[in-house]
Design an enzyme around this catalytic site. Structure first.
Site, PDB file in Angstrom:
ATOM      1  N   GLU A  63      12.538  -0.874 -14.040  1.00  0.00           N
ATOM      2  CA  GLU A  63      12.161  -0.604 -12.856  1.00  0.00           C
ATOM      3  C   GLU A  63      13.420  -0.066 -11.866  1.00  0.00           C
ATOM      4  O   GLU A  63      13.058   1.084 -11.152  1.00  0.00           O
ATOM      5  CB  GLU A  63      11.778  -1.742 -11.832  1.00  0.00           C
ATOM      6  CG  GLU A  63      11.638  -1.790 -10.461  1.00  0.00           C
ATOM      7  CD  GLU A  63      10.091  -1.146 -10.116  1.00  0.00           C
ATOM      8  OE1 GLU A  63       9.570  -0.442 -10.852  1.00  0.00           O
ATOM      9  OE2 GLU A  63      10.195  -0.794  -8.864  1.00  0.00           O
ATOM     10  N   GLU A  68      13.289   8.471  -9.553  1.00  0.00           N
ATOM     11  CA  GLU A  68      12.281   9.141  -8.650  1.00  0.00           C
ATOM     12  C   GLU A  68      12.750   9.295  -7.455  1.00  0.00           C
ATOM     13  O   GLU A  68      12.105  10.387  -6.949  1.00  0.00           O
ATOM     14  CB  GLU A  68      10.846   8.420  -8.772  1.00  0.00           C
ATOM     15  CG  GLU A  68      10.781   7.031  -7.640  1.00  0.00           C
ATOM     16  CD  GLU A  68       9.456   6.313  -7.862  1.00  0.00           C
ATOM     17  OE1 GLU A  68       8.374   7.241  -7.575  1.00  0.00           O
ATOM     18  OE2 GLU A  68       9.598   4.901  -8.017  1.00  0.00           O
ATOM     19  N   TRP A 109      -1.963  17.531  -3.152  1.00  0.00           N
ATOM     20  CA  TRP A 109      -1.129  17.366  -4.283  1.00  0.00           C
ATOM     21  C   TRP A 109      -1.682  18.447  -5.367  1.00  0.00           C
ATOM     22  O   TRP A 109      -2.768  18.097  -5.958  1.00  0.00           O
ATOM     23  CB  TRP A 109      -0.991  16.037  -4.983  1.00  0.00           C
ATOM     24  CG  TRP A 109       0.050  15.571  -6.111  1.00  0.00           C
ATOM     25  CD1 TRP A 109       1.229  15.489  -5.862  1.00  0.00           C
ATOM     26  CD2 TRP A 109      -0.332  15.778  -7.585  1.00  0.00           C
ATOM     27  NE1 TRP A 109       1.642  15.263  -7.012  1.00  0.00           N
ATOM     28  CE2 TRP A 109       0.835  15.417  -8.108  1.00  0.00           C
ATOM     29  CE3 TRP A 109      -1.503  15.856  -8.124  1.00  0.00           C
ATOM     30  CZ2 TRP A 109       0.848  15.374  -9.355  1.00  0.00           C
ATOM     31  CZ3 TRP A 109      -1.353  15.757  -9.625  1.00  0.00           C
ATOM     32  CH2 TRP A 109      -0.218  15.521 -10.277  1.00  0.00           C
ATOM     33  N   LYS A 160      13.271   3.866 -10.248  1.00  0.00           N
ATOM     34  CA  LYS A 160      13.425   4.007  -8.840  1.00  0.00           C
ATOM     35  C   LYS A 160      14.432   4.984  -8.513  1.00  0.00           C
ATOM     36  O   LYS A 160      14.501   5.860  -7.795  1.00  0.00           O
ATOM     37  CB  LYS A 160      14.088   2.513  -8.212  1.00  0.00           C
ATOM     38  CG  LYS A 160      12.902   1.683  -7.792  1.00  0.00           C
ATOM     39  CD  LYS A 160      11.923   2.213  -6.685  1.00  0.00           C
ATOM     40  CE  LYS A 160      10.850   1.381  -6.550  1.00  0.00           C
ATOM     41  NZ  LYS A 160       9.797   1.524  -7.687  1.00  0.00           N
ATOM     42  N   LYS A 195       1.898   9.324  -3.789  1.00  0.00           N
ATOM     43  CA  LYS A 195       1.673   7.833  -3.987  1.00  0.00           C
ATOM     44  C   LYS A 195       0.592   7.307  -5.058  1.00  0.00           C
ATOM     45  O   LYS A 195       0.726   6.418  -5.965  1.00  0.00           O
ATOM     46  CB  LYS A 195       1.607   7.093  -2.614  1.00  0.00           C
ATOM     47  CG  LYS A 195       1.566   5.855  -2.809  1.00  0.00           C
ATOM     48  CD  LYS A 195       2.246   5.136  -1.728  1.00  0.00           C
ATOM     49  CE  LYS A 195       2.560   3.557  -1.878  1.00  0.00           C
ATOM     50  NZ  LYS A 195       3.828   3.231  -2.849  1.00  0.00           N
ATOM     51  N   ASN A 254     -10.554  16.170  -2.664  1.00  0.00           N
ATOM     52  CA  ASN A 254      -9.650  15.289  -3.497  1.00  0.00           C
ATOM     53  C   ASN A 254     -10.006  15.187  -4.986  1.00  0.00           C
ATOM     54  O   ASN A 254     -11.127  14.776  -5.004  1.00  0.00           O
ATOM     55  CB  ASN A 254      -9.164  13.871  -2.989  1.00  0.00           C
ATOM     56  CG  ASN A 254      -8.602  13.073  -3.661  1.00  0.00           C
ATOM     57  OD1 ASN A 254      -7.659  13.561  -4.514  1.00  0.00           O
ATOM     58  ND2 ASN A 254      -8.808  11.827  -3.320  1.00  0.00           N
TER      59      ASN A 254
END
Ligand code: M6R
Length: 612
Positions: A485, A492, A75, A489, A607, A101
């Site tokens: 929420e 995203e 990422w 959702k 994530k 990372n």
């Protein structure tokens, strides 16, 4: 973010490393790469921009034999997601390969020094500096790779997990950790490294977490962990009690769809074993005596994204039952406002991964201010769980899709448990009432299953909404966090502009967004505020909104004002988020699918967000 894998053993390293990367791809999917040490001592590096599939395609045309390897799925932080910035990074000679990372905050100073000393840079990353530093120091430190990495770590600022392979070391992978997750998988004649246990769960279920500023020497015959001074550190291993099936799609097109279906079981797992024979709660995990609990004067809940929404639901439950004042704050803002907390504050840090950098820093700040910190997390051995005073595990099992579903569900369940436990110990609810609420909670898994079984019409609705540019979500009381929420959702997953509001607030501005046909999802299960909510539904409808109402079975009060009604079974009003969240999850996933998007790996996201 970024997933890292390391392997040394007897098996084909490329296969092991790629399988690990497939499981870690949720951590980042801008580019991927591997380095494999061949039997003739050649350190072969292959890396490719884009998802892991691009790299796999390229690897299908080459042969990379070897039983030692490292891998990375990225990422991007420093440098765009191109082939040249993909990991592993190598030194000038190609003898050293490094995956990383995190972010090395002082990399510019390090790079300037390296360039002055004649090193040539071939990427825009911070990571490459480490490969060149290994090149410089390895010989000087007697060809001791672990000592080399220890010495480099002392010069690095920032957060990192580094995994290093060297051409001259056919039986050694060295790794180091600061602030970010690194787990060792303990095998027989082989050993593994991963950002989490899913990287090696197909090979071993024995794991050991690596602590802050520790360096790992991974060999076929065993593993040695030292601190930065080279002193050996003993540590306990633990058994991972779920298997590879839990991390497979099991016939579903996307992990998210499978994870939505796993929610009833996940709630059962969160509740399981936490009630005593007398029907009351038993939460030893809080590591607080009854007196400690009675001494709490305020609660502060911190989290990011969906975890923050779980915290908002927790506020309603904790305040109602325990009568303690509760603030909920986005973890990224918490420590910058000089919060007024201290010994009598209970801080609850909510985090699925237990690695979110914003939440971790907030935890550190809270502990610095002497507050007691309870982690509510899904990840055993995670940094947040280890740096908190206590951890309540949500037991949701692995969640692979970037969008959080069963993790939020189990976080909310855990918040209800904490609220009831505080009430039980502080005596703000009598034991019979606590038992009654727990009985209601025990019914929730079956009710969630019922909602899941009814989702056909929601999927049909999603097809109609797939072309919408904007969707609004409204709710009151515990419906408000669910409005947030639902909007998160949809944003995203489907890249639709979506906002959630407390329904009463929209007349103060947001109602101006409504045009003819604007879809407005209203979370309106039966509860005390429903009459007010119906007014709000009428207000938006009068301005042309297309109203989609989530309502309780048999409740006809809202139906005259709803263009579409989504039904959920009845439960106590405080517990309704555990049911209303399901159609919101299904709707977002189905809109994304109707738009032809990758539900599990939405663009620009990862994530586990381990940068601030
Ligand atoms: O691992 P965490 O629970 O700390 O993650 C927090 C957020 O990054 C996460 O909930 C994020 O908002 C999800 N993508 C939402 O679906």
């Amino acid at each position: 973010m970024c997933g890292i894998v390391g392997y040394v053993g007897q098996q084909d390293a490329l296969e092991v490393v790629l399988a690990g990367l497939r499981r870690l791809e949720y951590r980042g999917y801008d580019s991927a790469g591997v380095a494999i040490l061949s039997p003739d001592g050649h350190l072969a590096v292959e890396r490719k921009a884009g998802k892991l599939a691009n790299l796999e395609k390229e690897l299908s045309e080459v042969s990379l034999p070897g039983t030692l390897g490292i891998g990375h799925t990225r990422w991007a932080t420093h440098g765009p997601p191109t082939d040249r910035n993909a990991h592993p990074h190598v030194d000038c000679s190609g003898d050293v390969a490094v995956v990383h990372n995190g972010t090395i905050e002082n990399f510019e100073v390090l790079v300037r020094g390296l360039e002055d000393r004649g090193h040539r840079r071939t990427s825009d990353t911070d990571t490459e500096a480490v490969a060149h530093l290994v090149e410089e120091r390895y010989e000087a430190l007697g060809g001791d790779l672990a000592a080399t990495v220890r010495s480099i770590c002392k010069d690095l600022e920032g957060s990192f997990v580094l995994v290093v392979a060297h051409k001259a070391e056919p039986d050694l992978v060295v790794a180091a950790r600061r602030n970010l997750p690194l787990v060792i998988g303990l095998g027989d004649g082989e050993n593994f490294l991963g950002s989490d246990v899913t990287a090696f769960i197909a090979h071993t279920r024995e794991a050991r977490a690596v602590d802050q500023d520790q360096v790992v020497e991974l060999r076929r015959s065993g593993v040695t962990v030292t601190d930065l001074e080279g002193t050996v550190v003993e540590g306990d291993s633990y058994h991972v009690d779920w298997d590879t099936d839990a991390a497979e799609k099991d016939g579903h097109e996307f992990f998210m769809l499978k994870e939505i279906e796993e929610q009833p079981e996940a709630i059962r797992a969160t509740l399981g074993g936490r009630m005593q024979e007398d029907g009351l709660l038993h939460l030893d995990e809080l590591s607080m005596s009854d007196q400690d609990i009675r001494d709490i004067e305020q609660v502060v809940i911190i989290g990011c994204g969906s975890a923050y929404h779980s915290g908002l639901v927790g506020k309603y439950a904790l305040e109602r039952w325990s009568r303690l004042p509760v603030q909920v704050e986005m973890a990224s803002e918490f420590r910058y406002r000089d919060p007024v907390i201290g010994r009598s504050t209970l801080v609850i840090a909510v985090s699925q991964s237990g690695e979110t950098a914003d939440t971790l820093e907030a935890v550190r700040h809270a502990r610095h201010l002497r507050a007691k910190v309870l982690a509510v997390t899904n990840t055993v051995g995670s940094t947040i769980s280890r740096e908190s005073d206590a951890a309540l595990y949500t037991r949701g099992g692995p969640e692979v899709a970037v969008a959080s579903t069963k993790a939020v569900m189990t976080q909310m369940t855990a918040m209800y448990l904490v609220g009831l436990y505080l009430a039980q110990v502080r005596g703000t609810r009598d034991p019979d009432e606590v038992r009654a609420h727990l009985a209601d909670l025990r019914e929730i898994p079956d009710l969630v299953q019922e909602v899941i079984d009814r989702m056909g019409p929601v999927r049909a609705l999603a097809k109609q909404l797939a072309g919408s540019e904007r969707v609004l979500f409204l709710g009151r009381h515990v419906g408000y966090p669910m409005a947030l929420e639902g909007a998160l959702k949809l944003k995203e997953l489907a890249y639709v502009s979506a906002e959630g509001f407390p329904a009463g607030e929209i007349k103060h501005g947001p109602i101006a967004l409504i045009e003819d046909g604007t879809p407005v999802v209203i979370i309106a299960p039966r509860h005390a505020l429903q009459a007010k909510l119906i007014n709000n539904v009428q207000e938006v409808r009068a301005r042309g909104a297309r109203t989609i109402v989530i309502a309780t079975d048999g409740d006809e009060a809202v139906t005259p004002y709803a263009d579409t009604v989504i039904r959920i079974p009845d439960t106590k009003s405080l517990l309704t988020p555990l049911l209303t969240i399901v159609p919101l999850q299904v709707l977002s996933a189905a809109v994304a699918m109707a738009r032809g998007l990758d539900v599990d790996q939405p663009r620009n996201l990862a994530k586990s967000v381990t940068v601030e």
